[in-house]
Enzyme design. Sequence first.
Site, PDB file in Angstrom:
ATOM      1  N   PHE A  25       0.835  -1.203   0.000  1.00 57.31           N
ATOM      2  CA  PHE A  25       0.000   0.000   0.000  1.00 57.31           C
ATOM      3  C   PHE A  25       0.870   1.254   0.000  1.00 57.31           C
ATOM      4  O   PHE A  25       1.735   1.416   0.858  1.00 57.31           O
ATOM      5  CB  PHE A  25      -0.888  -0.045   1.251  1.00 57.31           C
ATOM      6  CG  PHE A  25      -1.858   1.078   1.399  1.00 57.31           C
ATOM      7  CD1 PHE A  25      -2.964   1.166   0.568  1.00 57.31           C
ATOM      8  CD2 PHE A  25      -1.695   2.033   2.394  1.00 57.31           C
ATOM      9  CE1 PHE A  25      -3.887   2.195   0.729  1.00 57.31           C
ATOM     10  CE2 PHE A  25      -2.612   3.058   2.563  1.00 57.31           C
ATOM     11  CZ  PHE A  25      -3.705   3.139   1.724  1.00 57.31           C
ATOM     12  N   SER A  93       3.396  -6.892   2.775  1.00 54.73           N
ATOM     13  CA  SER A  93       2.453  -6.002   3.454  1.00 54.73           C
ATOM     14  C   SER A  93       1.038  -6.146   2.881  1.00 54.73           C
ATOM     15  O   SER A  93       0.472  -7.240   2.905  1.00 54.73           O
ATOM     16  CB  SER A  93       2.967  -4.572   3.369  1.00 54.73           C
ATOM     17  OG  SER A  93       2.296  -3.728   4.276  1.00 54.73           O
ATOM     18  N   MET A  94       0.442  -5.078   2.335  1.00 52.06           N
ATOM     19  CA  MET A  94      -0.861  -5.233   1.689  1.00 52.06           C
ATOM     20  C   MET A  94      -0.761  -6.229   0.539  1.00 52.06           C
ATOM     21  O   MET A  94      -1.734  -6.930   0.231  1.00 52.06           O
ATOM     22  CB  MET A  94      -1.386  -3.903   1.154  1.00 52.06           C
ATOM     23  CG  MET A  94      -2.713  -4.032   0.409  1.00 52.06           C
ATOM     24  SD  MET A  94      -3.270  -2.545  -0.433  1.00 52.06           S
ATOM     25  CE  MET A  94      -2.207  -2.544  -1.879  1.00 52.06           C
ATOM     26  N   ASP A 194       8.878  -4.344  13.356  1.00 46.94           N
ATOM     27  CA  ASP A 194       8.157  -3.798  12.202  1.00 46.94           C
ATOM     28  C   ASP A 194       7.348  -2.615  12.716  1.00 46.94           C
ATOM     29  O   ASP A 194       6.487  -2.769  13.576  1.00 46.94           O
ATOM     30  CB  ASP A 194       7.241  -4.878  11.613  1.00 46.94           C
ATOM     31  CG  ASP A 194       6.539  -4.452  10.336  1.00 46.94           C
ATOM     32  OD1 ASP A 194       6.235  -3.252  10.192  1.00 46.94           O
ATOM     33  OD2 ASP A 194       6.260  -5.327   9.496  1.00 46.94           O
ATOM     34  N   HIS A 224      10.017  -3.230   8.337  1.00 50.90           N
ATOM     35  CA  HIS A 224       8.859  -3.632   7.534  1.00 50.90           C
ATOM     36  C   HIS A 224       9.204  -4.002   6.096  1.00 50.90           C
ATOM     37  O   HIS A 224       8.782  -5.038   5.587  1.00 50.90           O
ATOM     38  CB  HIS A 224       7.811  -2.509   7.536  1.00 50.90           C
ATOM     39  CG  HIS A 224       6.564  -2.870   6.786  1.00 50.90           C
ATOM     40  ND1 HIS A 224       5.745  -3.915   7.173  1.00 50.90           N
ATOM     41  CD2 HIS A 224       6.007  -2.351   5.657  1.00 50.90           C
ATOM     42  CE1 HIS A 224       4.742  -4.006   6.323  1.00 50.90           C
ATOM     43  NE2 HIS A 224       4.873  -3.080   5.391  1.00 50.90           N
TER      44      HIS A 224
END
Length: 259
Positions: A25, A93-94, A194, A224
């Site tokens: 994202f 992530s996303m 993260d 992250h």
Amino acid sequence: MPVLPGAEPYRHEGGEVGVLLCHGFTGSPQSLRPWAEFLAERGLTVSLPLLPGHGTRWQDMQLTGWQDWYAEVDRELRELAGRCSHVFVMGLSMGGALTLRLAAKHGDAISGVVVVNPANKVHGLSAYALPVARHLVRTTKGLTNDIAKEGMDEVGYDRVPLHAAHSLRQFFRLVDGELPQVTQPMVLLHSPQDHVVPPMDSARILSRVSSTDVQEILLEQSYHVATLDHDAERIFEESYAFIGRLAPSVGKKGSTTGG
């Protein structure tokens, strides 16, 4: 709008094993480009698309939602499946959430999934304010560049459009409900340190998927964006070994040059 330098999509025609990579994202393909090139150099067919609204300016993202992002990776998956005997989906992530929804929806068409610091929820009290706040405030501070390794820079937006963030929250809730439909072999790699996605997201995902062949790996040296961080090579090697275990033909066919 012109695409930010480095944020371009990446594709490589290799052998009969395909890999779809999904970025995060407000990020871009740049965060996964080294991973994509690593797999391409080993003869795999690789697709790393640029999600709609990403890689240009945050104002473009304000006009998009999860349906646009998911439709892009779904289309890429179908194209890969049409020309490869095995297809693996991987995401950050996303992009991990996109990966998991593809796995839930496409079943046996996907041979395995690899997710890195996958996101499952928009955390904090601000998440509950999004339905109203998005009509009052256009953006909030950005999420990019959570990297421990000095000198690394993630190409992405320094602002988060709140309309898009609201859509993301809806998407996470949808995917969470679909996690029991995920049955494919899985590698989940996550960073204890993260600052964007807490470890509880990985724990939630692991507790809800129906996969029985699951490997959890801790990325102790990374934040992250681990695909650009100290543990990047480990992510690349582990994912390639995972593919090789499930698709033994890897490395025997196709080009080994980048492109």
